[in-house]
Design an enzyme around this catalytic site. Sequence first.
Site, PDB file in Angstrom:
ATOM      1  N   ASN A   7     -79.415  -3.870   7.697  1.00 55.40           N
ATOM      2  CA  ASN A   7     -79.951  -2.623   7.156  1.00 55.40           C
ATOM      3  C   ASN A   7     -80.874  -2.987   5.991  1.00 55.40           C
ATOM      4  O   ASN A   7     -80.408  -3.307   4.904  1.00 55.40           O
ATOM      5  CB  ASN A   7     -78.811  -1.711   6.681  1.00 55.40           C
ATOM      6  CG  ASN A   7     -79.305  -0.366   6.169  1.00 55.40           C
ATOM      7  OD1 ASN A   7     -80.492  -0.140   5.999  1.00 55.40           O
ATOM      8  ND2 ASN A   7     -78.370   0.536   5.918  1.00 55.40           N
ATOM      9  N   HIS A 177     -79.369   9.976   8.993  1.00 55.22           N
ATOM     10  CA  HIS A 177     -77.945   9.630   9.130  1.00 55.22           C
ATOM     11  C   HIS A 177     -77.467   9.688  10.577  1.00 55.22           C
ATOM     12  O   HIS A 177     -76.266   9.811  10.844  1.00 55.22           O
ATOM     13  CB  HIS A 177     -77.072  10.569   8.281  1.00 55.22           C
ATOM     14  CG  HIS A 177     -77.304  10.438   6.803  1.00 55.22           C
ATOM     15  ND1 HIS A 177     -77.458  11.530   5.977  1.00 55.22           N
ATOM     16  CD2 HIS A 177     -77.434   9.339   6.014  1.00 55.22           C
ATOM     17  CE1 HIS A 177     -77.666  11.112   4.739  1.00 55.22           C
ATOM     18  NE2 HIS A 177     -77.657   9.792   4.733  1.00 55.22           N
ATOM     19  N   ARG A 238     -81.351  13.186  -5.448  1.00 57.80           N
ATOM     20  CA  ARG A 238     -82.390  13.920  -4.730  1.00 57.80           C
ATOM     21  C   ARG A 238     -82.157  15.423  -4.869  1.00 57.80           C
ATOM     22  O   ARG A 238     -81.027  15.892  -4.848  1.00 57.80           O
ATOM     23  CB  ARG A 238     -82.408  13.528  -3.254  1.00 57.80           C
ATOM     24  CG  ARG A 238     -82.739  12.071  -3.016  1.00 57.80           C
ATOM     25  CD  ARG A 238     -82.656  11.729  -1.551  1.00 57.80           C
ATOM     26  NE  ARG A 238     -82.649  10.283  -1.328  1.00 57.80           N
ATOM     27  CZ  ARG A 238     -82.231   9.711  -0.204  1.00 57.80           C
ATOM     28  NH1 ARG A 238     -81.798  10.446   0.800  1.00 57.80           N
ATOM     29  NH2 ARG A 238     -82.246   8.402  -0.083  1.00 57.80           N
TER      30      ARG A 238
END
Length: 395
Positions: A7, A177, A238
């Site tokens: 990742n 996600h 965020r």
Amino acid sequence: MKILAVNAGSSTLKWKLFNMPSAKVIAKGQIERIGLDGAIETTEFAEKKITEQIQSNNHQEAVTRLLELLREYHIVEQLDEIKGVGHRFVNGGTVFSKSVVVNDEVLAKMEKLKVLAPLHNPANIMAIRAFKEVLPEALSVAVFDTGFHHTMPEENVIYSIPYEYYKKYHVQKFGAHGISYRFVFNRLLELTSKKKAKTNTILMHLGSGASICAVKDGRSIDTSMGFSPVSGITMQTRSGDVDPSLLIYLENQLGVSSTRVLDILNKESGILGISGISPDMREVFAQKETNHRADLAVKIFINRIVKYIGSYAAELGRIDSLVFTGGIGENVPFIRRMVCAQLGIFGVKLDKQCNENAMAVEQKISSIDSAVEVWTIPTNEELMIAEDVYNLENN
């Protein structure tokens, strides 16, 4: 078969080495601060955890260092023991709906998708190229975070702006996600013995980034993140959903560029921006009773989650289950309690003791008389990636 799940972020490289198909984790780790002074590598294997400061100027160097330490610590004796490398790719656009073996043609298509996720897609591509160069015989696979949401209907995908922007510039909701949701949903089916095509559930990935997904008859039909990961519910740093005109207003008031405003919405907003304390919900909650802004941050976080659940319940028509996952969803019982306390209209009831004891474990936390099952299911995106590599190698 040893498979490496990777990742890559803009300045990080996280990884897990699996033995498949047993899914045993041989080792895991990450390299942080790539391209910055004082890069740090952390490696865990055989009940050891080693942290070192290194120099890593780019992802190519980070990949080279990772493969060196695998041999240095005798995690593998020869690199050709690694038969496959799976990569998380954040935004596959409308081009990729499922995991694919990466060849030159696929890489060329990926290059055109950089603009859709400028913080992540370029780093993903750099990592893929670096691993292919060093491990040319290993199967290279891209696994897409947006793939799970390709089943969303047009009315949930298209924004109410000129239609030609959707066709010409790919302006639409992509979601995020998806790898996490796919893993968690598959585990839910295994734990409950429910049929995929008859299951309606609302999945909540609550972590540093956070989103909610509505699954109807086994298919994603809506999700809170949109064109980018800054939209949807309030997150740690965020903002989540805001009025688009706010960006222009803040540009003028602050005398900054639109890029700077977007940076504020991504890195200085959310729980951190409201509370002024921390992006960590546990630290904010600890001051809830004595600090108005801390109390407000918690209330807003819960409020946005509940609003999305309510709208998704209406879309689904029937809810079989709610699932909490992600760092907050798996490990912060009071957030689960506060969310479910506002869902009484749907007959949601928690088992208080089960909820308090559910810390990063698979567990049903609803009471016997709850009309909707509530679960905590820890996500495992790396295993999902490794399984896709294994399946593509063996099919």
